[in-house]
Design a protein around this motif. Structure first.
Motif, PDB file in Angstrom:
ATOM      1  N   LEU A 105      36.795  37.147  34.491  1.00 32.84           N
ATOM      2  CA  LEU A 105      35.446  36.560  35.019  1.00 32.84           C
ATOM      3  C   LEU A 105      34.486  36.414  33.987  1.00 32.84           C
ATOM      4  O   LEU A 105      33.532  35.422  34.112  1.00 32.84           O
ATOM      5  CB  LEU A 105      35.186  37.679  36.167  1.00 32.84           C
ATOM      6  N   VAL A 106      34.432  37.339  33.209  1.00 32.15           N
ATOM      7  CA  VAL A 106      33.391  37.459  32.190  1.00 32.15           C
ATOM      8  C   VAL A 106      33.629  36.248  31.250  1.00 32.15           C
ATOM      9  O   VAL A 106      32.571  35.647  31.111  1.00 32.15           O
ATOM     10  CB  VAL A 106      33.161  38.714  31.340  1.00 32.15           C
ATOM     11  N   GLN A 107      34.687  35.956  30.747  1.00 33.02           N
ATOM     12  CA  GLN A 107      35.058  34.879  30.143  1.00 33.02           C
ATOM     13  C   GLN A 107      34.893  33.668  30.912  1.00 33.02           C
ATOM     14  O   GLN A 107      34.456  32.405  30.241  1.00 33.02           O
ATOM     15  CB  GLN A 107      36.689  34.896  29.910  1.00 33.02           C
ATOM     16  N   LEU A 108      35.139  33.536  32.148  1.00 36.01           N
ATOM     17  CA  LEU A 108      34.869  32.189  33.161  1.00 36.01           C
ATOM     18  C   LEU A 108      33.479  32.055  32.956  1.00 36.01           C
ATOM     19  O   LEU A 108      33.118  30.917  32.787  1.00 36.01           O
ATOM     20  CB  LEU A 108      35.473  32.493  34.507  1.00 36.01           C
ATOM     21  N   TYR A 109      32.655  32.957  33.227  1.00 39.49           N
ATOM     22  CA  TYR A 109      31.237  32.517  33.169  1.00 39.49           C
ATOM     23  C   TYR A 109      30.636  31.915  31.580  1.00 39.49           C
ATOM     24  O   TYR A 109      29.973  31.157  31.680  1.00 39.49           O
ATOM     25  CB  TYR A 109      30.447  33.957  33.336  1.00 39.49           C
ATOM     26  N   LYS A 110      31.324  32.603  30.722  1.00 38.20           N
ATOM     27  CA  LYS A 110      30.983  32.177  29.352  1.00 38.20           C
ATOM     28  C   LYS A 110      31.294  30.887  29.061  1.00 38.20           C
ATOM     29  O   LYS A 110      30.780  30.161  28.624  1.00 38.20           O
ATOM     30  CB  LYS A 110      31.597  33.158  28.302  1.00 38.20           C
ATOM     31  N   CYS A 111      32.697  30.535  29.740  1.00 33.06           N
ATOM     32  CA  CYS A 111      33.131  29.119  29.371  1.00 33.06           C
ATOM     33  C   CYS A 111      32.157  28.158  30.349  1.00 33.06           C
ATOM     34  O   CYS A 111      31.908  26.986  29.938  1.00 33.06           O
ATOM     35  CB  CYS A 111      34.377  29.123  29.885  1.00 33.06           C
ATOM     36  N   ILE A 112      31.730  28.587  31.556  1.00 35.20           N
ATOM     37  CA  ILE A 112      31.096  27.826  32.317  1.00 35.20           C
ATOM     38  C   ILE A 112      29.770  27.182  31.640  1.00 35.20           C
ATOM     39  O   ILE A 112      29.303  26.118  31.925  1.00 35.20           O
ATOM     40  CB  ILE A 112      30.925  28.297  33.972  1.00 35.20           C
ATOM     41  N   ASN A 113      29.138  28.510  31.037  1.00 39.06           N
ATOM     42  CA  ASN A 113      27.862  28.156  30.677  1.00 39.06           C
ATOM     43  C   ASN A 113      27.877  27.116  29.473  1.00 39.06           C
ATOM     44  O   ASN A 113      26.967  26.694  29.021  1.00 39.06           O
ATOM     45  CB  ASN A 113      27.280  29.514  29.870  1.00 39.06           C
ATOM     46  N   LYS A 114      29.246  26.959  28.821  1.00 40.26           N
ATOM     47  CA  LYS A 114      29.189  25.847  27.676  1.00 40.26           C
ATOM     48  C   LYS A 114      28.961  24.344  28.258  1.00 40.26           C
ATOM     49  O   LYS A 114      28.900  23.612  27.453  1.00 40.26           O
ATOM     50  CB  LYS A 114      30.669  26.042  27.076  1.00 40.26           C
ATOM     51  N   LEU A 115      29.234  24.358  29.575  1.00 44.27           N
ATOM     52  CA  LEU A 115      29.324  22.846  30.162  1.00 44.27           C
ATOM     53  C   LEU A 115      27.866  22.257  30.304  1.00 44.27           C
ATOM     54  O   LEU A 115      26.901  23.384  30.383  1.00 44.27           O
ATOM     55  CB  LEU A 115      29.750  22.745  31.409  1.00 44.27           C
ATOM     56  N   SER A 116      27.708  20.973  30.383  1.00 48.10           N
ATOM     57  CA  SER A 116      26.262  20.554  30.614  1.00 48.10           C
ATOM     58  C   SER A 116      25.744  21.061  32.302  1.00 48.10           C
ATOM     59  O   SER A 116      26.774  21.383  32.966  1.00 48.10           O
ATOM     60  CB  SER A 116      26.383  19.078  30.616  1.00 48.10           C
ATOM     61  N   SER A 117      24.617  20.701  32.527  1.00 52.57           N
ATOM     62  CA  SER A 117      24.158  21.175  33.588  1.00 52.57           C
ATOM     63  C   SER A 117      24.903  20.511  34.843  1.00 52.57           C
ATOM     64  O   SER A 117      25.147  21.135  35.769  1.00 52.57           O
ATOM     65  CB  SER A 117      22.553  21.241  34.024  1.00 52.57           C
ATOM     66  N   THR A 118      25.186  19.312  34.824  1.00 56.51           N
ATOM     67  CA  THR A 118      25.666  18.528  36.040  1.00 56.51           C
ATOM     68  C   THR A 118      27.157  18.977  35.910  1.00 56.51           C
ATOM     69  O   THR A 118      27.459  19.345  37.066  1.00 56.51           O
ATOM     70  CB  THR A 118      25.691  17.044  35.786  1.00 56.51           C
ATOM     71  N   ASN A 119      27.786  19.157  34.770  1.00 61.79           N
ATOM     72  CA  ASN A 119      29.129  19.659  34.898  1.00 61.79           C
ATOM     73  C   ASN A 119      29.461  20.933  35.549  1.00 61.79           C
ATOM     74  O   ASN A 119      30.417  21.288  36.243  1.00 61.79           O
ATOM     75  CB  ASN A 119      29.769  19.330  33.659  1.00 61.79           C
ATOM     76  N   LYS A 120      28.437  21.727  35.200  1.00 63.61           N
ATOM     77  CA  LYS A 120      28.468  23.107  35.416  1.00 63.61           C
ATOM     78  C   LYS A 120      28.498  23.164  37.132  1.00 63.61           C
ATOM     79  O   LYS A 120      28.997  24.021  37.950  1.00 63.61           O
ATOM     80  CB  LYS A 120      27.063  23.615  34.967  1.00 63.61           C
ATOM     81  N   ALA A 121      27.451  22.225  37.635  1.00 60.68           N
ATOM     82  CA  ALA A 121      27.267  22.164  39.075  1.00 60.68           C
ATOM     83  C   ALA A 121      28.695  21.961  39.789  1.00 60.68           C
ATOM     84  O   ALA A 121      28.913  22.356  40.864  1.00 60.68           O
ATOM     85  CB  ALA A 121      25.961  21.343  39.666  1.00 60.68           C
ATOM     86  N   ILE A 122      29.240  20.737  39.112  1.00 56.49           N
ATOM     87  CA  ILE A 122      30.438  20.213  39.739  1.00 56.49           C
ATOM     88  C   ILE A 122      31.558  21.363  39.768  1.00 56.49           C
ATOM     89  O   ILE A 122      32.032  21.349  40.926  1.00 56.49           O
ATOM     90  CB  ILE A 122      30.798  19.053  38.922  1.00 56.49           C
ATOM     91  N   ILE A 123      31.693  21.988  38.546  1.00 54.89           N
ATOM     92  CA  ILE A 123      32.767  22.800  38.752  1.00 54.89           C
ATOM     93  C   ILE A 123      32.525  24.039  39.461  1.00 54.89           C
ATOM     94  O   ILE A 123      33.526  24.901  40.010  1.00 54.89           O
ATOM     95  CB  ILE A 123      33.230  23.205  37.217  1.00 54.89           C
TER      96      ILE A 123
END
Lengths: 164, 186
Positions: A105-123
């Protein structure tokens, strides 16, 4: 409590967990900031409740407010905040592999944070299990484009989580 | 290798995040307090306008053209700055959070672009006019006030200007950063 308050409480109780998870995703697991954003979301829900006209489902409407509240919360990441983040991640799993899940989960959060704001919302919406058509309504992006984006982000995310 | 469904499963099984009665009561308290603050804000604004207008009526009996020019420039620049701030606030409140994210982002970008002109043009001009008005008044202050009080006014105004400029600089920097982030391509 008046009828508006009663309706509001019901909405709050039913939607708080998903709003909070979305905010946690946006804040890289920063519990305090996520709580602030969730609170901000529900304040806006209260302020706009009378204007809600069942054009979209209530859940879609709340997700829109939540995504926009998170989008509007643009701030500089401070060093001390970086240390605070990912400090309260736990999974509801009492078995031995709970730690493995937390690590993931920690790794997942870190990876999500690398995305752009729109892609973050989508995923984040995809992780919540929303139908892609609803995601497209929330984001204001064509269904086809959302489908393509999700496919791409899923690959990136899976690869990133497993450090490939 | 775990696939995306596995990640999705872990995501949805994060520790129980549930709504509590205390959480709701605190939220409701917050909602009511915001509504009260808005009412108080409107009262304070109305009182400020009444005080400013009364003050202008009071000093209009003062025959010195220099005094009227100085005080007029100071109050005028302040009123224009407040009016623009209120207009901005109204514009910001009009942005609907229940729109789809693309429309919302577009509206927010338009708002911060408008703020850029306020920051780069209106604010510096307003601060300049305010300072000019104050400088015009200085000889009058020197002639009518005691030396100690005159020095006090002079020093406090410099401190005020510095503090105000730092505050403005931080606000401008923050809003421009927001605009830059919004304009980043996805």
């Amino acid at each position: 409590m008046g009828s508006k308050e009663i309706t509001y409480q019901k909405i709050y109780e039913e939607n708080y967990p998903k709003v909070m998870r979305l905010c946690m995703g946006y804040t890289v697991g920063n519990d305090a900031l996520a709580k602030d954003l969730a609170q901000e979301t529900f304040i806006k829900v209260w302020q706009n409740l009378e204007g809600f006209r069942n054009e979209s489902g209530l859940s879609t409407w709340i997700y829109r407010i939540c995504v926009n509240t998170c989008l509007a919360e643009i701030r500089r990441e401070r060093k001390k905040d970086r240390n605070l983040q990912i400090d309260s991640l736990q999974v509801s799993d009492a078995s031995d592999n709970a730690t493995d899940k937390e690590d993931m989960l920690v790794q997942l959060y870190k990876c999500i944070n690398k995305l752009s704001s729109t892609n973050k919302a989508i995923i984040l919406l995809e992780l919540e299990g929303l139908p892609q058509l609803e995601i497209s309504e929330i984001m204001g992006i064509k269904h086809e484009a959302v489908r393509t984006r999700i496919h791409r982000i899923k690959q990136q995310l899976t690869k990133c989580v497993h450090n490939e | 290798m775990n696939n995306f469904e596995d990640l999705q499963n872990k995501w949805q099984n994060q520790s129980e995040i549930s709504a509590t009665e205390d959480g709701f009561q605190s939220l409701l308290k917050n909602v009511k307090s915001i509504e009260n603050k808005q009412k108080t804000g409107n009262i304070v604004l109305t009182l400020t306008i009444i005080i400013l207008v009364s003050f202008l009526i009071y000093v209009s009996g003062y025959k010195s053209a220099t005094f009227m020019l100085g005080i007029g420039l100071m109050i005028g620049s302040l009123v224009i700055r407040i009016a623009i701030e209120l207009f901005s606030l109204k514009k910001l409140r009009k942005i609907s959070f229940s729109e789809d994210a693309s429309t919302f982002k577009e509206d927010l970008t338009t708002y911060y672009s408008f703020r850029k002109y306020t920051h780069y043009l209106v604010t510096p001009v307003a601060v300049f006019i305010y300072t000019v008005g104050f400088i015009i008044l200085l000889p009058l202050f020197k002639a009518t006030l005691s030396n100690g009080f005159y020095i006090y006014i002079l020093c406090s105004s410099v401190v005020f200007l510095v503090v105000f400029s730092v505050f403005l600089y931080k606000q401008v920097k923050y809003e421009l950063f927001k605009l830059k982030q919004l304009q980043l391509r996805d």
